[in-house]
Design a protein around this motif. Structure first.
Motif, PDB file in Angstrom:
ATOM      1  N   LEU A 204       0.871  -0.726  -0.330  1.00 53.92           N
ATOM      2  CA  LEU A 204       0.038  -0.392  -0.278  1.00 53.92           C
ATOM      3  C   LEU A 204       1.343   1.116  -0.064  1.00 53.92           C
ATOM      4  O   LEU A 204       0.484   2.532  -0.589  1.00 53.92           O
ATOM      5  CB  LEU A 204      -0.644   0.151   1.255  1.00 53.92           C
ATOM      6  N   LYS A 205       2.357   0.800   1.162  1.00 51.99           N
ATOM      7  CA  LYS A 205       3.294   2.442   0.349  1.00 51.99           C
ATOM      8  C   LYS A 205       3.378   2.646  -1.074  1.00 51.99           C
ATOM      9  O   LYS A 205       3.434   4.087  -0.770  1.00 51.99           O
ATOM     10  CB  LYS A 205       3.694   2.122   1.357  1.00 51.99           C
ATOM     11  N   LEU A 206       3.159   1.722  -1.532  1.00 50.13           N
ATOM     12  CA  LEU A 206       4.063   1.678  -2.758  1.00 50.13           C
ATOM     13  C   LEU A 206       3.108   2.149  -3.804  1.00 50.13           C
ATOM     14  O   LEU A 206       3.644   3.460  -5.079  1.00 50.13           O
ATOM     15  CB  LEU A 206       4.739   0.275  -3.266  1.00 50.13           C
ATOM     16  N   PHE A 207       2.027   2.561  -3.138  1.00 51.09           N
ATOM     17  CA  PHE A 207       0.978   2.821  -4.234  1.00 51.09           C
ATOM     18  C   PHE A 207       0.525   4.775  -3.464  1.00 51.09           C
ATOM     19  O   PHE A 207      -0.800   4.834  -3.724  1.00 51.09           O
ATOM     20  CB  PHE A 207      -0.613   2.076  -4.379  1.00 51.09           C
ATOM     21  N   GLY A 208       1.092   4.712  -2.719  1.00 47.17           N
ATOM     22  CA  GLY A 208       0.350   6.137  -2.327  1.00 47.17           C
ATOM     23  C   GLY A 208      -0.260   6.089  -1.329  1.00 47.17           C
ATOM     24  O   GLY A 208      -0.158   7.440  -0.562  1.00 47.17           O
ATOM     25  N   LEU A 501       2.611 -10.856  -0.923  1.00 47.84           N
ATOM     26  CA  LEU A 501       2.814  -9.562  -0.865  1.00 47.84           C
ATOM     27  C   LEU A 501       4.004  -9.083  -0.347  1.00 47.84           C
ATOM     28  O   LEU A 501       4.668  -8.305  -1.213  1.00 47.84           O
ATOM     29  CB  LEU A 501       1.889  -9.617  -0.217  1.00 47.84           C
ATOM     30  N   ASP A 502       5.013 -10.160   0.148  1.00 46.57           N
ATOM     31  CA  ASP A 502       6.384  -9.901   0.725  1.00 46.57           C
ATOM     32  C   ASP A 502       7.324  -9.846  -0.959  1.00 46.57           C
ATOM     33  O   ASP A 502       8.172  -8.819  -1.110  1.00 46.57           O
ATOM     34  CB  ASP A 502       6.900 -10.551   1.229  1.00 46.57           C
ATOM     35  N   TYR A 503       7.328 -11.057  -1.897  1.00 45.24           N
ATOM     36  CA  TYR A 503       7.529 -10.551  -2.804  1.00 45.24           C
ATOM     37  C   TYR A 503       7.510 -10.006  -4.168  1.00 45.24           C
ATOM     38  O   TYR A 503       8.514  -9.388  -4.156  1.00 45.24           O
ATOM     39  CB  TYR A 503       7.023 -12.022  -3.303  1.00 45.24           C
ATOM     40  N   ILE A 504       6.439  -9.334  -4.302  1.00 44.75           N
ATOM     41  CA  ILE A 504       5.721  -8.325  -4.524  1.00 44.75           C
ATOM     42  C   ILE A 504       6.063  -7.094  -4.283  1.00 44.75           C
ATOM     43  O   ILE A 504       7.030  -6.091  -5.303  1.00 44.75           O
ATOM     44  CB  ILE A 504       4.171  -8.418  -4.733  1.00 44.75           C
ATOM     45  N   LEU A 508       8.883  -4.932  -6.242  1.00 51.24           N
ATOM     46  CA  LEU A 508       8.292  -3.152  -6.751  1.00 51.24           C
ATOM     47  C   LEU A 508       9.024  -2.307  -5.897  1.00 51.24           C
ATOM     48  O   LEU A 508       9.750  -1.320  -6.882  1.00 51.24           O
ATOM     49  CB  LEU A 508       7.464  -2.887  -6.319  1.00 51.24           C
ATOM     50  N   GLU A 509       9.734  -2.023  -4.972  1.00 52.88           N
ATOM     51  CA  GLU A 509      11.035  -1.359  -4.067  1.00 52.88           C
ATOM     52  C   GLU A 509      11.818  -1.653  -4.654  1.00 52.88           C
ATOM     53  O   GLU A 509      12.468  -0.555  -4.768  1.00 52.88           O
ATOM     54  CB  GLU A 509      10.885  -2.223  -2.765  1.00 52.88           C
ATOM     55  N   ALA A 510      12.521  -2.668  -5.477  1.00 54.84           N
ATOM     56  CA  ALA A 510      13.854  -2.644  -5.899  1.00 54.84           C
ATOM     57  C   ALA A 510      13.924  -2.056  -7.441  1.00 54.84           C
ATOM     58  O   ALA A 510      15.201  -1.216  -7.480  1.00 54.84           O
ATOM     59  CB  ALA A 510      14.303  -4.015  -6.042  1.00 54.84           C
ATOM     60  N   THR A 516      13.370   2.566 -12.231  1.00 50.92           N
ATOM     61  CA  THR A 516      12.166   1.941 -12.871  1.00 50.92           C
ATOM     62  C   THR A 516      11.403   2.895 -12.967  1.00 50.92           C
ATOM     63  O   THR A 516      10.488   3.065 -10.888  1.00 50.92           O
ATOM     64  CB  THR A 516      11.975   0.213 -12.797  1.00 50.92           C
ATOM     65  N   ASP A 517      10.273   3.029 -13.871  1.00 55.85           N
ATOM     66  CA  ASP A 517       8.726   3.465 -13.933  1.00 55.85           C
ATOM     67  C   ASP A 517       7.962   3.063 -13.367  1.00 55.85           C
ATOM     68  O   ASP A 517       8.007   1.577 -13.338  1.00 55.85           O
ATOM     69  CB  ASP A 517       8.265   4.347 -14.818  1.00 55.85           C
ATOM     70  N   PHE A 518       7.392   3.606 -12.641  1.00 57.65           N
ATOM     71  CA  PHE A 518       6.486   2.444 -11.023  1.00 57.65           C
ATOM     72  C   PHE A 518       5.583   2.043 -11.794  1.00 57.65           C
ATOM     73  O   PHE A 518       5.404   0.430 -11.343  1.00 57.65           O
ATOM     74  CB  PHE A 518       5.884   3.449  -9.946  1.00 57.65           C
ATOM     75  N   ASP A 519       4.790   2.807 -12.846  1.00 59.09           N
ATOM     76  CA  ASP A 519       3.667   1.633 -13.490  1.00 59.09           C
ATOM     77  C   ASP A 519       4.681   0.299 -14.499  1.00 59.09           C
ATOM     78  O   ASP A 519       3.762  -0.614 -14.710  1.00 59.09           O
ATOM     79  CB  ASP A 519       3.069   2.727 -13.855  1.00 59.09           C
ATOM     80  N   GLN A 520       5.252   0.746 -14.713  1.00 63.52           N
ATOM     81  CA  GLN A 520       5.928  -0.198 -15.434  1.00 63.52           C
ATOM     82  C   GLN A 520       6.962  -1.305 -14.835  1.00 63.52           C
ATOM     83  O   GLN A 520       6.298  -2.590 -15.504  1.00 63.52           O
ATOM     84  CB  GLN A 520       7.454   0.646 -16.629  1.00 63.52           C
TER      85      GLN A 520
END
Length: 724
Positions: A204-208, A501-504, A508-510, A516-520
């Motif tokens: 959720l933090k990654l999504f703002g 969720l840990d894997y995702i 995404l954090e890496a 890398t663009d977040f959407d990409q």
């Protein structure tokens, strides 16, 4: 005996009078809801402000419980309970029997002047000490090592349980050994909830969501059950001891007309339901839906969604309440997965979602799910988790009783797959090839009657054959059995979701850290997951003969029985998974495996001994009397040209002898040192006892169909299923 029992049951049905107390002539449902619960409203009124805030921080945000508040909470809880008429308190826990356990202690202690004073200290609230050696532990405790502890679970509210002779304050607790290892269902559920929430919040933090509220899993378990007249129940030793009928010829009419499903609820049953719901409401259990189920004599209740830990506690309390209230109405409530052969069994569909007060459910797709990246990420986490850990999901619902139901045309197959529906399946098919650009929209149904409005339709149908189905805003795990605690399946779901969720989140954090663009980055992880794990998605007919063949080609396991599924618990990947997220250590995982084997063997062993006893004392005498009557009349029958069969006695006695021999083998299955060979015993139960029992049943059911009614002592299916 059957005629006498039948007549009394019919008289009870005809003389049934609804209970004198109802919602109509007492308080309204809204007024009594939660009246016996030490809930947030009660705490706010009775606790000091600072103590209340501390308790709510733990309940709502998962903060560490401050032990300094225990005395204040205990004092307020005691005063409230005494005002409710409570004389005793009990730490309620959920051992690995699958049932609820409790030890009652009086509030009152004698003092020097010959009177008694009500006492309840903070240390008494927070910790108790029941015997830990007498519950299933799978080797975690030796018989001579008795110490175990219960610990107050502040996230599940205390409640007062009413009894005509006095009330009891019930405090939900965990149950652990002296070494801190879990001996219950609640402890691992709370651990898994914590692990899942941690990694869901990272996503959720990654999504703002910069400081997201604590994410929890929610559960809405649908409970199916049978009701039978209590006269019939008490006249059936198999129902009394095993919870299911070990004999019973198929009645002339079963469920083939589909006339029971959603039919008018019989008055006696409706009275039971209303009485039960009143008690559930007082305990804060949000009973929502009631209806007839598919099989005759079968019904369902469905509560609203609650936090998974509370939902698990409420499910146990619901089953206890149903049993108690059914007796008051002259009936018995059966939670066995398959109490009657030849009609649908009972499940406990676990509707599951994740969320918090800020975002609601993360599984709400919106009108255009292809544009809802946050939803797609959480949905992809489910796909990955179910595919990667399908064996653990199957093991979480494995039992001798549920084996009667899984894989039949009444329950999902033993092959774990996901149903997404047309809309989501289409979106993920697009994602597998690149960005998704469209979503199938809702349709409209024109019924063709001027007085009826045009009705909106969902973009996809439902699939009742899928073990793990998306149903619009949640996933429904349809494989759990009606007798089991939902805590086990929810622990597994939480843990495998924590892993996904840990894997995702890690990927995404890496990616974001590398520029890398977040959407990409989201698109990349979604495409990777659906291409690697998409084989678990199946929208077709799980009952079709072609599905097991197709599933094998996809690499999906078909773990048909409990003994096929239980080894999934002790594979290295499974044990490492649960240890990584601090849900179970390796010893605890092995204990669950050992307990599963033990419970399987014990269940079938009890049923086999019951089959032998009833076969010898009820079925065989009926065969003897039937054959004797034939012999007395054989001359007249032959003179009339009627062919006779006098082999009835042999038909029954031969399979009984084979079953007796198989039981002797099980009884001598201890080795010279007195140690159980758990797996060998369980395999013997499956491979020798079950077939022998089936052979006895076949002979007995055939006999039931041909002997005179007055020779058959057991109440029949026709009576038990239709006299309510």
């Amino acid at each position: 005996m059957s005629n006498k029992v039948r007549l009394q049951a019919v008289r009870d049905v005809e003389a049934y009078v609804p209970p004198a107390v109802s919602f109509i002539d007492s308080e309204a449902p809204g007024e009594i809801f939660g009246e016996n619960v030490f809930n947030q409203v009660v705490m706010q009124k009775r606790l000091p402000k600072s103590v209340y805030k501390s308790v709510m921080a733990t309940i709502e945000h998962g903060a560490m419980l401050d032990p300094a508040i225990a005395d204040a909470v205990a004092s307020a809880m005691k005063d409230w309970a005494l005002e409710k008429g409570a004389t005793h308190y009990a730490h309620v826990f959920y051992p690995l029997t699958g049932l609820t356990a409790e030890k009652h202690d009086s509030f009152f202690e004698p003092i020097g002047d010959g009177t008694a004073l009500a006492e309840f200290a903070g240390k008494t609230l927070t910790q108790g000490e029941p015997d830990a050696s007498s519950f299933p532990n799978g080797g975690l405790r030796n018989t001579f090592e008795a110490r175990g502890y219960t610990g107050w679970d502040v996230t599940s509210p205390a409640y007062v349980l009413e009894n005509p002779n006095g009330n009891t304050l019930c405090i939900p607790t965990v149950f652990v050994s002296m070494t801190g290892e879990a001996l219950d269902h609640k402890t691992p559920l709370l651990r898994s909830q914590q692990a899942m929430g941690t990694h869901a919040e990272r996503v959720l933090k990654l999504f703002g969501h910069t400081d997201p509220e604590h994410v929890v899993s929610y559960c809405g378990p649908e409970q199916e059950y049978f009701l039978v007249d209590r006269h019939f129940f008490l006249a059936r030793p198999d129902l009394l001891n095993a919870g299911r009928t070990l004999f019973g010829a198929k009645p002339p009419k079963g469920q083939e007309f589909d006339d029971h499903y959603f039919g008018a609820i019989p008055e006696r049953v409706l009275g039971f339901m209303m009485d039960t719901e009143r008690e559930l409401f007082k305990l804060g259990i949000p009973a929502k839906t009631r209806h007839n189920e598919v099989a005759p004599g079968q019904f369902e209740i469905a509560p609203m969604f609650e936090k998974a830990n509370l939902a698990a506690d409420h499910q146990q309390l619901l089953m206890t309440t149903f049993k108690t209230i059914a007796k008051k109405h002259g009936m018995e409530c059966l939670f066995h997965e398959k109490p009657f052969q030849g009609v649908n069994g009972s499940g406990k569909h676990v509707n599951f979602s994740l969320g918090n007060s800020e975002v609601g459910s993360v599984f709400v797709p919106g009108d255009t799910p292809h544009e809802n990246a946050q939803f797609l990420v959480f949905c992809a986490a489910v796909i990955r988790a179910v595919h990667k850990y399908a064996g653990l999901l199957r093991a979480s619902v494995a039992s001798a009783t549920n084996d009667h139901r899984l894989g039949a045309n009444e329950a999902p197959p033993a092959i774990i797959s996901i149903f997404l529906g047309d809309q989501l399946a289409d979106v993920f098919e697009q994602i597998a090839k690149g960005p998704a650009t469209s979503s199938k929209g809702k349709g409209k149904m024109v019924i063709g009657v001027d007085t009826l409005p045009v009705l909106p339709t969902d973009p996809g149908d439902r699939n009742r054959t899928s073990p793990f189905a998306f149903t619009g805003n949640r996933f429904e795990f349809r494989a759990p059995g009606s007798m089991q605690s939902v805590a086990g399946p929810m622990t597994t779901i939480n843990t495998i979701m924590a892993d996904s969720l840990d894997y995702i989140a890690t990927n995404l954090e890496a990616a974001v850290a590398d520029g890398t663009d977040f959407d990409q980055a989201v698109q990349t992880i979604l495409t990777e997951i659906i291409n690697e794990h998409g084989s678990v998605v199946f929208n077709g007919d799980g009952y079709a003969d072609a599905w097991p063949i197709e599933a094998e080609k996809r690499g999906l396991a078909n773990l048909k029985t409990t003994l096929d599924a239980l080894p999934e618990l002790i594979t290295e990947p499974a044990m490492d998974l649960f240890e990584k997220y601090k849900v179970f250590n390796h010893r605890e995982m092995h204990s669950r495996y050992e307990i599963g084997l033990e419970q399987y063997t014990l269940t079938i062993g009890v049923e086999a001994r019951l089959t032998l006893e009833l076969g010898t004392t009820v079925v065989l005498p009926a065969a003897v009397r039937h054959q004797t009557e034939l012999a007395l009349n054989i001359g007249a029958l032959k003179a009339a040209g009627v062919e006779t069969d006098t082999s009835t006695l042999e038909t029954v006695s031969v399979p009984l002898a084979e079953l007796r021999a198989a039981l002797v083998v099980l009884k001598s299955a201890l080795d010279d040192d007195g140690h159980h060979e758990a797996l060998a015993e369980a395999e013997h139960a499956r491979n020798a006892l079950l077939p022998a029992m089936a052979a006895v049943r076949t002979a007995a059911d055939t006999l039931e169909e041909i002997v005179a009614d007055d020779l058959w002592a057991l109440p029949t299916y026709q009576e038990m299923l239709f006299i309510l």
